[in-house]
Write a protein that holds these residues in place. Structure first.
Motif, PDB file in Angstrom:
ATOM      1  N   ILE A  63      27.251  40.175  39.808  1.00 32.18           N
ATOM      2  CA  ILE A  63      28.017  39.183  39.045  1.00 32.18           C
ATOM      3  C   ILE A  63      29.316  39.800  38.536  1.00 32.18           C
ATOM      4  O   ILE A  63      30.393  39.191  38.635  1.00 32.18           O
ATOM      5  N   PHE A  64      29.224  41.008  38.012  1.00 30.09           N
ATOM      6  CA  PHE A  64      30.406  41.695  37.483  1.00 30.09           C
ATOM      7  C   PHE A  64      31.451  41.906  38.575  1.00 30.09           C
ATOM      8  O   PHE A  64      32.638  41.629  38.387  1.00 30.09           O
ATOM      9  N   ARG A  65      31.009  42.370  39.736  1.00 27.07           N
ATOM     10  CA  ARG A  65      31.941  42.608  40.842  1.00 27.07           C
ATOM     11  C   ARG A  65      32.612  41.306  41.283  1.00 27.07           C
ATOM     12  O   ARG A  65      33.834  41.244  41.468  1.00 27.07           O
ATOM     13  N   ALA A  66      31.829  40.262  41.436  1.00 27.23           N
ATOM     14  CA  ALA A  66      32.373  38.987  41.894  1.00 27.23           C
ATOM     15  C   ALA A  66      33.350  38.399  40.883  1.00 27.23           C
ATOM     16  O   ALA A  66      34.415  37.882  41.256  1.00 27.23           O
ATOM     17  N   ALA A  67      33.003  38.482  39.598  1.00 26.68           N
ATOM     18  CA  ALA A  67      33.887  37.924  38.575  1.00 26.68           C
ATOM     19  C   ALA A  67      35.224  38.656  38.532  1.00 26.68           C
ATOM     20  O   ALA A  67      36.282  38.035  38.378  1.00 26.68           O
ATOM     21  N   ASN A  68      35.176  39.952  38.668  1.00 31.61           N
ATOM     22  CA  ASN A  68      36.422  40.715  38.643  1.00 31.61           C
ATOM     23  C   ASN A  68      37.252  40.480  39.901  1.00 31.61           C
ATOM     24  O   ASN A  68      38.488  40.402  39.840  1.00 31.61           O
ATOM     25  N   ASP A  69      36.596  40.350  41.051  1.00 32.32           N
ATOM     26  CA  ASP A  69      37.342  40.039  42.274  1.00 32.32           C
ATOM     27  C   ASP A  69      37.952  38.641  42.192  1.00 32.32           C
ATOM     28  O   ASP A  69      39.063  38.405  42.688  1.00 32.32           O
ATOM     29  N   HIS A  70      37.241  37.728  41.570  1.00 37.58           N
ATOM     30  CA  HIS A  70      37.781  36.379  41.374  1.00 37.58           C
ATOM     31  C   HIS A  70      39.018  36.431  40.483  1.00 37.58           C
ATOM     32  O   HIS A  70      40.043  35.790  40.780  1.00 37.58           O
ATOM     33  N   ARG A  71      38.956  37.180  39.422  1.00 35.41           N
ATOM     34  CA  ARG A  71      40.083  37.283  38.498  1.00 35.41           C
ATOM     35  C   ARG A  71      41.290  37.934  39.176  1.00 35.41           C
ATOM     36  O   ARG A  71      42.442  37.585  38.889  1.00 35.41           O
ATOM     37  N   ALA A  72      41.027  38.869  40.077  1.00 40.18           N
ATOM     38  CA  ALA A  72      42.106  39.573  40.786  1.00 40.18           C
ATOM     39  C   ALA A  72      42.560  38.834  42.046  1.00 40.18           C
ATOM     40  O   ALA A  72      43.392  39.341  42.795  1.00 40.18           O
ATOM     41  N   GLN A  73      41.972  37.648  42.301  1.00 44.00           N
ATOM     42  CA  GLN A  73      42.315  36.811  43.448  1.00 44.00           C
ATOM     43  C   GLN A  73      42.106  37.557  44.772  1.00 44.00           C
ATOM     44  O   GLN A  73      42.953  37.511  45.670  1.00 44.00           O
ATOM     45  N   ARG A  74      40.967  38.229  44.857  1.00 45.99           N
ATOM     46  CA  ARG A  74      40.654  38.934  46.095  1.00 45.99           C
ATOM     47  C   ARG A  74      39.262  38.584  46.623  1.00 45.99           C
ATOM     48  O   ARG A  74      38.560  39.418  47.197  1.00 45.99           O
ATOM     49  N   LEU A  75      38.858  37.322  46.427  1.00 46.58           N
ATOM     50  CA  LEU A  75      37.577  36.880  46.974  1.00 46.58           C
ATOM     51  C   LEU A  75      37.610  36.923  48.498  1.00 46.58           C
ATOM     52  O   LEU A  75      38.617  36.595  49.122  1.00 46.58           O
ATOM     53  N   LYS A  76      36.476  37.294  49.082  1.00 45.62           N
ATOM     54  CA  LYS A  76      36.353  37.321  50.545  1.00 45.62           C
ATOM     55  C   LYS A  76      35.465  36.184  51.066  1.00 45.62           C
ATOM     56  O   LYS A  76      35.357  35.997  52.278  1.00 45.62           O
ATOM     57  N   SER A  77      34.834  35.457  50.158  1.00 41.99           N
ATOM     58  CA  SER A  77      33.976  34.337  50.563  1.00 41.99           C
ATOM     59  C   SER A  77      34.533  33.040  49.978  1.00 41.99           C
ATOM     60  O   SER A  77      35.632  33.011  49.429  1.00 41.99           O
ATOM     61  N   ARG A  78      33.759  31.976  50.059  1.00 44.15           N
ATOM     62  CA  ARG A  78      34.263  30.628  49.738  1.00 44.15           C
ATOM     63  C   ARG A  78      34.664  30.461  48.277  1.00 44.15           C
ATOM     64  O   ARG A  78      35.687  29.858  47.959  1.00 44.15           O
ATOM     65  N   ASN A  79      33.853  30.967  47.356  1.00 39.20           N
ATOM     66  CA  ASN A  79      34.131  30.763  45.935  1.00 39.20           C
ATOM     67  C   ASN A  79      33.445  31.856  45.110  1.00 39.20           C
ATOM     68  O   ASN A  79      32.812  32.766  45.666  1.00 39.20           O
ATOM     69  N   LEU A  80      33.577  31.751  43.805  1.00 39.69           N
ATOM     70  CA  LEU A  80      33.022  32.770  42.915  1.00 39.69           C
ATOM     71  C   LEU A  80      31.522  32.923  43.085  1.00 39.69           C
ATOM     72  O   LEU A  80      30.995  34.041  43.089  1.00 39.69           O
ATOM     73  N   HIS A  81      30.807  31.819  43.252  1.00 44.14           N
ATOM     74  CA  HIS A  81      29.349  31.904  43.344  1.00 44.14           C
ATOM     75  C   HIS A  81      28.885  32.490  44.670  1.00 44.14           C
ATOM     76  O   HIS A  81      27.928  33.279  44.713  1.00 44.14           O
TER      77      HIS A  81
END
Length: 217
Positions: A63-81
């Motif tokens: 969760i921590f990794r995904a939330a920080n990647d979301h904040r940094a606009q570097r998601l590799k999948s569809r969305n935060l979840h």
């Protein structure tokens, strides 16, 4: 009443609250999976097969990794979840991460994670958001709800399966406190007792390192 855990994890972006629910004896996995495949926005959750989650810390790290990647606009999948599912992976294969950690048609123990805008802990806004999550899950998820925590994770984690996912070997030299548990592809089942706790602790340290290395690649 669903025993929904609402958390504010340390160092998590302050505008996000984490809601976690755990359902056993799931009866409608196929329906839920279909909502994900169709991209139904009402089902924007991280839906995880609980047998692949070793501990709360294992989940919190993703969760921590995904939330920080979301904040940094570097998601590799569809969305935060969906990124939470991917963050559990030891490699960069997104499809494989969903096969190994995500909901499948045969999932019986389901971990559900929902991130919402944060309010002050215990505030009316936070309670309202948690109640809305509970009401939606209660209406659409068919199973037996149990509290999320160390004990429930230990009861559902398939240690052999987790070892196989992270390529940790058979664990023959680590901890002897195994018990017969549910199996998955030759897995070693769950563990308990002093030896089991030691094994889980050693595995957790290694797994968190592998997750961090994947994230840095």
């Amino acid at each position: 009443m669903i025993p929904l855990a609402t958390l504010h994890l340390a160092h998590l972006p302050p505008d996000l609250a984490v809601h976690i629910a755990l359902c056993r004896e799931l009866q409608n996995a196929a329906f839920l999976r279909q909502q994900l495949l169709e991209g139904n926005p009402e089902f924007e959750y991280a839906l995880l097969d609980a047998s692949a989650i070793l501990s709360p810390t294992h989940l919190h790290a993703a969760i921590f990794r995904a939330a920080n990647d979301h904040r940094a606009q570097r998601l590799k999948s569809r969305n935060l979840h969906s990124e939470i599912v991917f963050a559990l992976s030891p490699n960069n294969n997104i499809a494989e991460s969903f096969r190994k950690f995500g909901l499948t048609p045969t999932t019986t123990d389901l971990l559900i994670v929902k991130l919402t805008p944060a309010s002050a802990a215990g505030s009316a806004d936070e309670r309202a958001r948690a109640e809305a999550v509970c009401a939606h899950l209660d209406a659409h998820v068919d199973g037996r709800w149990v509290p999320f925590g160390e004990e429930s994770c230990a009861a559902m984690a398939d240690v052999g399966k987790v070892r196989k996912i992270y390529k940790l070997g058979d664990g023959s030299g680590v901890g002897s406190g195994r018990r017969a548990g549910k199996k998955d592809g030759g897995g070693s089942g769950s563990v308990e007792g002093v030896g089991g706790r030691e094994e889980r602790g050693e595995m957790e340290v290694t797994i968190l390192g592998l997750m961090a290395l994947r994230g840095a690649s």
